[in-house]
Write a protein that holds these residues in place. Sequence first.
Motif, PDB file in Angstrom:
ATOM      1  N   ILE A  29       0.864  -1.177   0.000  1.00  0.00           N
ATOM      2  CA  ILE A  29       0.000   0.000   0.000  1.00  0.00           C
ATOM      3  C   ILE A  29       0.898   1.224   0.000  1.00  0.00           C
ATOM      4  CG2 ILE A  29      -1.696   1.307   1.326  1.00  0.00           C
ATOM      5  CD1 ILE A  29      -2.590  -1.405   2.495  1.00  0.00           C
ATOM      6  N   THR A  30       0.630   2.123  -0.944  1.00  0.00           N
ATOM      7  CA  THR A  30       1.442   3.336  -1.020  1.00  0.00           C
ATOM      8  C   THR A  30       0.524   4.493  -1.384  1.00  0.00           C
ATOM      9  OG1 THR A  30       3.448   4.292  -1.965  1.00  0.00           O
ATOM     10  CG2 THR A  30       2.157   2.898  -3.427  1.00  0.00           C
ATOM     11  N   ASN A  31       1.076   5.622  -1.782  1.00  0.00           N
ATOM     12  CA  ASN A  31       0.228   6.750  -2.190  1.00  0.00           C
ATOM     13  C   ASN A  31       0.886   7.479  -3.350  1.00  0.00           C
ATOM     14  OD1 ASN A  31       2.002   8.929  -1.110  1.00  0.00           O
ATOM     15  ND2 ASN A  31       1.538   7.902   0.829  1.00  0.00           N
ATOM     16  N   LEU A  32       0.229   8.533  -3.835  1.00  0.00           N
ATOM     17  CA  LEU A  32       0.672   9.167  -5.082  1.00  0.00           C
ATOM     18  C   LEU A  32       1.726  10.252  -4.879  1.00  0.00           C
ATOM     19  CD1 LEU A  32      -2.731   9.375  -6.974  1.00  0.00           C
ATOM     20  CD2 LEU A  32      -0.767   7.912  -7.501  1.00  0.00           C
ATOM     21  N   SER A  33       2.258  10.390  -3.661  1.00  0.00           N
ATOM     22  CA  SER A  33       3.301  11.392  -3.465  1.00  0.00           C
ATOM     23  C   SER A  33       4.515  11.064  -4.343  1.00  0.00           C
ATOM     24  CB  SER A  33       3.730  11.406  -1.994  1.00  0.00           C
ATOM     25  OG  SER A  33       4.937  12.121  -1.857  1.00  0.00           O
ATOM     26  N   SER A  34       5.035  12.092  -5.044  1.00  0.00           N
ATOM     27  CA  SER A  34       6.181  11.860  -5.938  1.00  0.00           C
ATOM     28  C   SER A  34       7.503  12.142  -5.241  1.00  0.00           C
ATOM     29  CB  SER A  34       6.085  12.792  -7.148  1.00  0.00           C
ATOM     30  OG  SER A  34       6.128  14.141  -6.700  1.00  0.00           O
ATOM     31  N   GLY A  35       7.457  12.893  -4.139  1.00  0.00           N
ATOM     32  CA  GLY A  35       8.706  13.314  -3.474  1.00  0.00           C
ATOM     33  C   GLY A  35       9.259  14.613  -4.037  1.00  0.00           C
ATOM     34  N   LYS A  36       8.608  15.162  -5.070  1.00  0.00           N
ATOM     35  CA  LYS A  36       9.193  16.338  -5.743  1.00  0.00           C
ATOM     36  C   LYS A  36       9.314  17.540  -4.807  1.00  0.00           C
ATOM     37  CE  LYS A  36       7.821  15.249 -10.472  1.00  0.00           C
ATOM     38  NZ  LYS A  36       6.768  15.439 -11.476  1.00  0.00           N
ATOM     39  N   MET A  37       8.294  17.794  -3.991  1.00  0.00           N
ATOM     40  CA  MET A  37       8.346  18.967  -3.100  1.00  0.00           C
ATOM     41  C   MET A  37       9.456  18.795  -2.062  1.00  0.00           C
ATOM     42  SD  MET A  37       6.764  21.872  -2.799  1.00  0.00           S
ATOM     43  CE  MET A  37       7.842  22.999  -1.933  1.00  0.00           C
ATOM     44  N   GLY A  38       9.538  17.597  -1.470  1.00  0.00           N
ATOM     45  CA  GLY A  38      10.568  17.366  -0.446  1.00  0.00           C
ATOM     46  C   GLY A  38      11.974  17.447  -1.028  1.00  0.00           C
ATOM     47  N   PHE A  39      12.158  16.895  -2.231  1.00  0.00           N
ATOM     48  CA  PHE A  39      13.482  16.953  -2.857  1.00  0.00           C
ATOM     49  C   PHE A  39      13.828  18.395  -3.241  1.00  0.00           C
ATOM     50  CE2 PHE A  39      15.366  12.671  -3.850  1.00  0.00           C
ATOM     51  CZ  PHE A  39      14.522  11.952  -3.005  1.00  0.00           C
ATOM     52  N   ALA A  40      12.816  19.143  -3.722  1.00  0.00           N
ATOM     53  CA  ALA A  40      13.059  20.551  -4.074  1.00  0.00           C
ATOM     54  C   ALA A  40      13.455  21.333  -2.813  1.00  0.00           C
ATOM     55  CB  ALA A  40      11.813  21.164  -4.712  1.00  0.00           C
ATOM     56  N   LEU A  41      12.814  21.022  -1.698  1.00  0.00           N
ATOM     57  CA  LEU A  41      13.148  21.713  -0.446  1.00  0.00           C
ATOM     58  C   LEU A  41      14.554  21.340   0.022  1.00  0.00           C
ATOM     59  CD1 LEU A  41      10.173  21.803   2.050  1.00  0.00           C
ATOM     60  CD2 LEU A  41      11.749  23.650   1.500  1.00  0.00           C
ATOM     61  N   ALA A  42      14.898  20.063  -0.089  1.00  0.00           N
ATOM     62  CA  ALA A  42      16.242  19.629   0.300  1.00  0.00           C
ATOM     63  C   ALA A  42      17.286  20.385  -0.528  1.00  0.00           C
ATOM     64  CB  ALA A  42      16.398  18.121   0.102  1.00  0.00           C
ATOM     65  N   ARG A  43      17.001  20.488  -1.833  1.00  0.00           N
ATOM     66  CA  ARG A  43      17.931  21.199  -2.736  1.00  0.00           C
ATOM     67  C   ARG A  43      18.028  22.665  -2.329  1.00  0.00           C
ATOM     68  NH1 ARG A  43      16.079  19.199  -7.159  1.00  0.00           N
ATOM     69  NH2 ARG A  43      17.856  17.954  -7.775  1.00  0.00           N
ATOM     70  N   ALA A  44      16.880  23.287  -2.025  1.00  0.00           N
ATOM     71  CA  ALA A  44      16.858  24.720  -1.684  1.00  0.00           C
ATOM     72  C   ALA A  44      17.563  24.961  -0.344  1.00  0.00           C
ATOM     73  CB  ALA A  44      15.421  25.229  -1.628  1.00  0.00           C
ATOM     74  N   CYS A  45      17.402  24.037   0.608  1.00  0.00           N
ATOM     75  CA  CYS A  45      18.086  24.198   1.913  1.00  0.00           C
ATOM     76  C   CYS A  45      19.589  24.115   1.717  1.00  0.00           C
ATOM     77  CB  CYS A  45      17.634  23.109   2.896  1.00  0.00           C
ATOM     78  SG  CYS A  45      15.942  23.300   3.471  1.00  0.00           S
ATOM     79  N   SER A  46      20.019  23.169   0.868  1.00  0.00           N
ATOM     80  CA  SER A  46      21.442  23.005   0.601  1.00  0.00           C
ATOM     81  C   SER A  46      21.991  24.255  -0.091  1.00  0.00           C
ATOM     82  CB  SER A  46      21.643  21.755  -0.256  1.00  0.00           C
ATOM     83  OG  SER A  46      22.981  21.613  -0.586  1.00  0.00           O
ATOM     84  N   ALA A  47      21.216  24.771  -1.053  1.00  0.00           N
ATOM     85  CA  ALA A  47      21.656  25.987  -1.760  1.00  0.00           C
ATOM     86  C   ALA A  47      21.761  27.157  -0.797  1.00  0.00           C
ATOM     87  CB  ALA A  47      20.684  26.320  -2.892  1.00  0.00           C
ATOM     88  N   ALA A  48      20.917  27.152   0.257  1.00  0.00           N
ATOM     89  CA  ALA A  48      20.940  28.254   1.232  1.00  0.00           C
ATOM     90  C   ALA A  48      22.031  28.035   2.272  1.00  0.00           C
ATOM     91  CB  ALA A  48      19.578  28.400   1.899  1.00  0.00           C
ATOM     92  N   GLY A  49      22.863  27.015   2.070  1.00  0.00           N
ATOM     93  CA  GLY A  49      24.052  26.853   2.909  1.00  0.00           C
ATOM     94  C   GLY A  49      23.925  25.836   4.023  1.00  0.00           C
ATOM     95  N   ALA A  50      22.755  25.151   4.137  1.00  0.00           N
ATOM     96  CA  ALA A  50      22.572  24.197   5.230  1.00  0.00           C
ATOM     97  C   ALA A  50      23.232  22.865   4.913  1.00  0.00           C
ATOM     98  CB  ALA A  50      21.082  23.963   5.482  1.00  0.00           C
ATOM     99  N   GLN A  51      23.629  22.153   5.985  1.00  0.00           N
ATOM    100  CA  GLN A  51      23.918  20.715   5.862  1.00  0.00           C
ATOM    101  C   GLN A  51      22.543  20.047   5.812  1.00  0.00           C
ATOM    102  OE1 GLN A  51      26.377  19.411   9.148  1.00  0.00           O
ATOM    103  NE2 GLN A  51      25.551  17.353   9.027  1.00  0.00           N
ATOM    104  N   VAL A  52      22.341  19.086   4.896  1.00  0.00           N
ATOM    105  CA  VAL A  52      20.991  18.541   4.703  1.00  0.00           C
ATOM    106  C   VAL A  52      21.007  17.017   4.752  1.00  0.00           C
ATOM    107  CG1 VAL A  52      19.005  18.406   3.134  1.00  0.00           C
ATOM    108  CG2 VAL A  52      20.351  20.505   3.250  1.00  0.00           C
ATOM    109  N   THR A  53      20.106  16.448   5.555  1.00  0.00           N
ATOM    110  CA  THR A  53      19.892  15.003   5.556  1.00  0.00           C
ATOM    111  C   THR A  53      18.460  14.749   5.116  1.00  0.00           C
ATOM    112  OG1 THR A  53      21.428  14.781   7.408  1.00  0.00           O
ATOM    113  CG2 THR A  53      20.037  12.877   6.899  1.00  0.00           C
TER     114      THR A  53
END
Length: 369
Positions: A169-193
């Motif tokens: 059982i899963t759902n239709l989330s693609s992960g795009k928003m979370g990955f975009a946020l991870a990328r944006a946090c990294s671009a803003a200078g954060a260490q990101v996990t």
Amino acid sequence: MTEAATRFVTPVTFQALTGEPVFVDQWDARIDDNMAHIALSRRADAMLVAPATADFLAKLAHGLADDLLATMCLARDCPLLAAPTMNRQMWLHPATQRNVAQLVADGVTILGPASGDQACGETGLGRMLEPLELVDELAAFFVPRTLAGRHVLLTAGPTYEPIDPVRGITNLSSGKMGFALARACSAAGAQVTLVAGPTALATPRGVQRVDVRTAQQMHDAVMAVLDAPPASGTLRPDVFIAVAAVADWRVANASERKLKKRSADDLPKLEFAQNPDILAAVARRADAPWCVGFAAESEDLEANGAAKRAAKGVPLLVANIGHATFGRDDNELLLIDERGSQPLPRADKAQLAQALVTEIARRLPPRRG
Ligand code: C5P
């Protein structure tokens, strides 16, 4: 293109692939005043030389101006970035390293190189960063470092709860928003996990990714990051952003063997157990990082979002219409905090992620310890 570059790919091919004019010659008659070396860079926000050969870096370091590209670099009034690309011995040669140090001292931003297989058949440092990594680096170049000195932990994507070894059982989330946020946090200078449920998305450059399948695994991975003893070079997470669409229930009687299809009056009977609420559990910790929750609603974002913010005990909740965002490249958000709500109008998820990072950085208390 330099003359050397045209030996690899012809200007006609580049023109066809990009739909943009290609310039090689500093005397190109297409420029009205015959000053291609000035005119071409004046409307640019930045120049990126990719690939930048050992020869070109040497020229740049010494201010030579014997072709169009080198002259443009010298005459530019915008930032310059270069992506070194060469054989590993050429890269490690003291002359190249001296030139690179000089370029850095001159304010040039060096992107890469990466390590790996080389065109010459050798392996080592000197590969150009992948083109999409260069795009990320170039975008990040313009982002203010509002999250420098922070460690952001995120969850993203769907979870997958097995029914048997081949079904789940899963759902239709693609992960795009979370990955975009991870990328944006990294671009803003954060260490990101980034703790990611099953998705085929590429890991943003510089982001530490932990892959999980189930909600329980996601919970355990998040707690493991929060509980990890401090190591040199890593910061304790001080922001947690729960973007993942975590399954509310798992199958309590999942089968170790594939369930067989039987008659219509003998259907499998699935029993469900509640999954841990990762966000609420993180927010309850005595050492809780600053928490941001997401809420995928079907209507009445403001009231439902405010109720969810209170229920989860988080300072910031980001509400969106679930079925209007899952899998899409754009979205619109409503930010809800203790002072009320603020819309972030419909935009590309990458742009929204950047706007959200700005809003998070604005609200973050100073880092503890
Ligand atoms: O309760 P609901 O699923 O609507 O809450 C959504 C928010 O809570 C999201 O931030 C989601 O990532 C997080 N969540 C979680 N663990 C769960 C369920 C939701 O972290 N089991």
